[in-house]
Design a protein around this motif. Structure first.
Motif, PDB file in Angstrom:
ATOM      1  N   ARG A   7       0.818  -1.212   0.000  1.00 49.53           N
ATOM      2  CA  ARG A   7       0.000   0.000   0.000  1.00 49.53           C
ATOM      3  C   ARG A   7       0.857   1.270   0.000  1.00 49.53           C
ATOM      4  N   MET A   8       2.107   1.165   0.449  1.00 46.98           N
ATOM      5  CA  MET A   8       2.994   2.331   0.491  1.00 46.98           C
ATOM      6  C   MET A   8       3.878   2.423  -0.754  1.00 46.98           C
ATOM      7  N   GLY A   9       3.585   1.588  -1.755  1.00 49.46           N
ATOM      8  CA  GLY A   9       4.346   1.635  -3.000  1.00 49.46           C
ATOM      9  C   GLY A   9       5.685   0.947  -2.937  1.00 49.46           C
ATOM     10  N   ARG A  10       5.876   0.077  -1.948  1.00 48.49           N
ATOM     11  CA  ARG A  10       7.154  -0.632  -1.813  1.00 48.49           C
ATOM     12  C   ARG A  10       6.976  -2.125  -2.068  1.00 48.49           C
ATOM     13  N   ALA A  11       6.088  -2.466  -2.974  1.00 49.72           N
ATOM     14  CA  ALA A  11       5.757  -3.867  -3.217  1.00 49.72           C
ATOM     15  C   ALA A  11       6.941  -4.613  -3.833  1.00 49.72           C
ATOM     16  N   PRO A  12       7.246  -5.808  -3.351  1.00 46.09           N
ATOM     17  CA  PRO A  12       8.312  -6.603  -3.979  1.00 46.09           C
ATOM     18  C   PRO A  12       7.840  -7.144  -5.329  1.00 46.09           C
ATOM     19  N   ARG A  13       8.779  -7.391  -6.208  1.00 47.71           N
ATOM     20  CA  ARG A  13       8.437  -8.020  -7.481  1.00 47.71           C
ATOM     21  C   ARG A  13       8.409  -9.528  -7.292  1.00 47.71           C
ATOM     22  N   LEU A  14       7.291 -10.122  -7.605  1.00 52.98           N
ATOM     23  CA  LEU A  14       7.136 -11.558  -7.411  1.00 52.98           C
ATOM     24  C   LEU A  14       7.011 -12.252  -8.755  1.00 52.98           C
TER      25      LEU A  14
ATOM     26  N   GLY B 195       2.192 -10.692  -9.464  1.00 53.83           N
ATOM     27  CA  GLY B 195       2.888 -11.417 -10.521  1.00 53.83           C
ATOM     28  C   GLY B 195       3.260 -12.844 -10.232  1.00 53.83           C
ATOM     29  N   ALA B 196       2.979 -13.361  -9.048  1.00 57.24           N
ATOM     30  CA  ALA B 196       3.290 -14.757  -8.761  1.00 57.24           C
ATOM     31  C   ALA B 196       2.472 -15.668  -9.676  1.00 57.24           C
ATOM     32  N   ASP B 197       3.146 -16.666 -10.271  1.00 56.36           N
ATOM     33  CA  ASP B 197       2.454 -17.578 -11.191  1.00 56.36           C
ATOM     34  C   ASP B 197       1.490 -18.497 -10.446  1.00 56.36           C
ATOM     35  N   GLN B 198       1.912 -18.960  -9.287  1.00 52.05           N
ATOM     36  CA  GLN B 198       1.097 -19.856  -8.481  1.00 52.05           C
ATOM     37  C   GLN B 198       1.226 -19.446  -7.019  1.00 52.05           C
ATOM     38  N   VAL B 199       0.103 -19.390  -6.318  1.00 54.19           N
ATOM     39  CA  VAL B 199       0.104 -19.045  -4.896  1.00 54.19           C
ATOM     40  C   VAL B 199      -0.635 -20.135  -4.140  1.00 54.19           C
TER      41      VAL B 199
ATOM     42  N   LEU C 227       7.515 -30.776   1.005  1.00 49.24           N
ATOM     43  CA  LEU C 227       8.254 -29.597   0.553  1.00 49.24           C
ATOM     44  C   LEU C 227       7.413 -28.820  -0.446  1.00 49.24           C
ATOM     45  N   PHE C 228       7.245 -27.525  -0.177  1.00 48.84           N
ATOM     46  CA  PHE C 228       6.631 -26.613  -1.139  1.00 48.84           C
ATOM     47  C   PHE C 228       7.733 -25.696  -1.658  1.00 48.84           C
ATOM     48  N   GLU C 229       8.126 -25.850  -2.906  1.00 49.22           N
ATOM     49  CA  GLU C 229       9.102 -24.947  -3.488  1.00 49.22           C
ATOM     50  C   GLU C 229       8.462 -23.580  -3.695  1.00 49.22           C
ATOM     51  N   ALA C 230       9.218 -22.527  -3.419  1.00 49.87           N
ATOM     52  CA  ALA C 230       8.647 -21.180  -3.535  1.00 49.87           C
ATOM     53  C   ALA C 230       9.753 -20.146  -3.608  1.00 49.87           C
ATOM     54  N   HIS C 231       9.509 -19.093  -4.408  1.00 56.24           N
ATOM     55  CA  HIS C 231      10.432 -17.963  -4.474  1.00 56.24           C
ATOM     56  C   HIS C 231      10.108 -16.917  -3.405  1.00 56.24           C
ATOM     57  N   ALA C 232       8.867 -16.939  -2.917  1.00 60.51           N
ATOM     58  CA  ALA C 232       8.445 -16.005  -1.864  1.00 60.51           C
ATOM     59  C   ALA C 232       7.606 -16.763  -0.852  1.00 60.51           C
ATOM     60  N   ILE C 233       7.867 -16.509   0.416  1.00 64.08           N
ATOM     61  CA  ILE C 233       7.119 -17.154   1.506  1.00 64.08           C
ATOM     62  C   ILE C 233       6.616 -16.052   2.428  1.00 64.08           C
TER      63      ILE C 233
END
Length: 420
Positions: free
Chosen positions: A248-255, A279-283, A355-361
């Motif tokens: 909300r503060m414009g500091r969103a990470p790129r996923l 932008g996450a492909d799968q959540v 195991l859940f592989e993930a780039h963001a947790i």
């Protein structure tokens, strides 16, 4: 043919007077008997009365009746879990009255109208610490009674969790801005970027020197709970409340790629849908509870499913995988969440892991309040400000408190009720 009315079940739907050829029925909107929907609402909003007023074409009067208890219907019409509908007597006939949509309609109708100013003006000044739903509600009702109110907010803009904790797809900034402008029209002042309390921008003694006679503390629950597991400090690991605030503060990470959200509550749902929008492909959402026990409201879970979020109940986090940067999370089977006394005490089967592989947790496993600025002056019990259950007075004579910092995480309408 209707020949009598059980006032305790009346919803104000208007069927009685619409079908009566003799024009016998009229609804007394000041009935002493609570309707089921009104009894279920934390704010005690009189749905029966404003529904009836709408039935007879008195739309502005209906909006005024609604705002007697809830000054921000344009907000709650968008984010309230509308528990009132679950108790609606009409549901036994065909379906519950769509109270939530009516509330939003009436709220939007009055959203840009300046409120009537109070007829009297008190000399006493009251400070409000926090501009979330409880703080804004308290400021509204004090200002309506003619008191001079100044709201101090630690973040850059007013709104607290309304602005920084609820995603824009659910609650646009324009709605929060309009409600804040109505408060300003009543004479409420806002000072943002300012914390109140010991060691803060404005101390307790400073408030007294500035002429404030009382303080209402509503700091909310703005800190995510930590899981306390290995790997939680790795790059790519986020925490729900702070994650949503940064967005909300414009500091969103790129996923990109896959994201995993740990938790089964409403913040977890918001984080999961937000991750998808970023932008996450799968959540995937992973939670301790079984599907039917998830703490998120059912309509929010439906929203997650509609957004393509995978939901995996009955698992708990064990540790985060990765070397400097998170690459996945190991979870273990959760056998139970609560003990026999319904205390939070999860038990696990360590032999069953996944195991859940993930780039963001993203951990969204609960929130708490930062009460450090208040702890020396106020009694804090189990991480909450202790207050009198009737007066909301704290252990210090002229400081009052309400909202999530008192009750723990709750709904927006509950915080509004506490502020009132």
């Amino acid at each position: 043919m209707i020949n009598s009315i059980d006032v305790s079940k009346c919803t104000g739907c208007g069927t009685c007077f619409k079908t009566c050829g003799l024009d016998v029925f009229r609804l007394d909107t000041e009935q002493p008997v609570l309707s089921p929907c009104m009894a279920k609402c934390p704010a005690g909003t009189d749905m029966r009365a404003y529904n009836y007023l709408m039935q007879v074409g008195k739309i502005d009067e209906a909006a005024a009746k609604l705002r007697e208890r809830n000054p921000f219907p344009a907000i709650t019409g968008r984010v309230c879990p509308h528990q009132c509908e679950s108790e609606c007597s009409r549901a036994k006939v065909d379906g519950a009255v769509n109270i939530n949509a009516i509330e939003q309609y009436l709220g939007d109708r009055t959203l840009n109208e300046p409120p009537a100013k109070p007829r009297i003006r008190h000399a006493q000044k009251v400070a409000v610490a926090g501009s979330g739903p409880a703080g804004l509600s308290c400021a509204w009702f004090l200002a309506r009674k003619g008191y001079q109110v100044k709201v101090f907010e630690a973040l850059p803009e007013p709104g607290g969790m309304l602005r920084y904790g609820i995603p824009a797809y659910r609650l646009p900034d324009s709605v929060v801005d309009a409600q804040v402008e109505q408060l300003r029209a009543l004479g409420v002042e806002f000072q943002c970027g300012t914390r109140v309390g010991k060691g803060c921008d404005v101390g307790f003694d400073d408030l007294a020197e500035l002429g404030f006679k009382a303080l209402f503390a509503a700091p909310g629950n703005g800190v995510s709970r930590r899981a306390g597991i290995a790997g939680e400090e790795l790059t790519g690991v986020f925490h729900g409340v702070e994650f949503l605030r940064d967005v909300r503060m414009g500091r969103a990470p790129r996923l990109s790629g896959r994201a995993v959200v740990i938790g089964g509550g409403d913040v977890a749902v918001d984080a999961a849908i937000t991750a998808k929008l970023l932008g996450a492909d799968q959540v995937d959402m992973i939670c301790l509870e079984q599907a039917e026990e998830m703490p998120a409201f059912p309509h929010n879970i439906d929203d997650a499913k509609a957004a393509g979020i995978g939901i995996h109940p009955g698992w708990g986090p064990l540790h985060v995988e990765g070397d400097g940067k998170a690459s996945g999370i190991i979870v273990r089977r959760c056998l139970s969440v609560f003990d026999s006394n319904h205390r939070f005490a999860p038990t696990f089967d360590d032999a069953e892991t996944r195991l859940f592989e993930a780039h963001a947790i993203i951990f969204a496993i609960g929130q708490s309040a930062d009460l450090t600025p208040f702890a020396e002056r106020l009694t804090v019990e189990r991480g909450r400000i202790a207050v009198d259950s009737v007066t909301f007075e704290t252990s210090f004579w002229n400081i009052f408190a309400a909202g999530d910092a008192v009750t723990g995480p709750s709904s927006v309408i509950s915080a509004i009720a506490g502020g009132r």
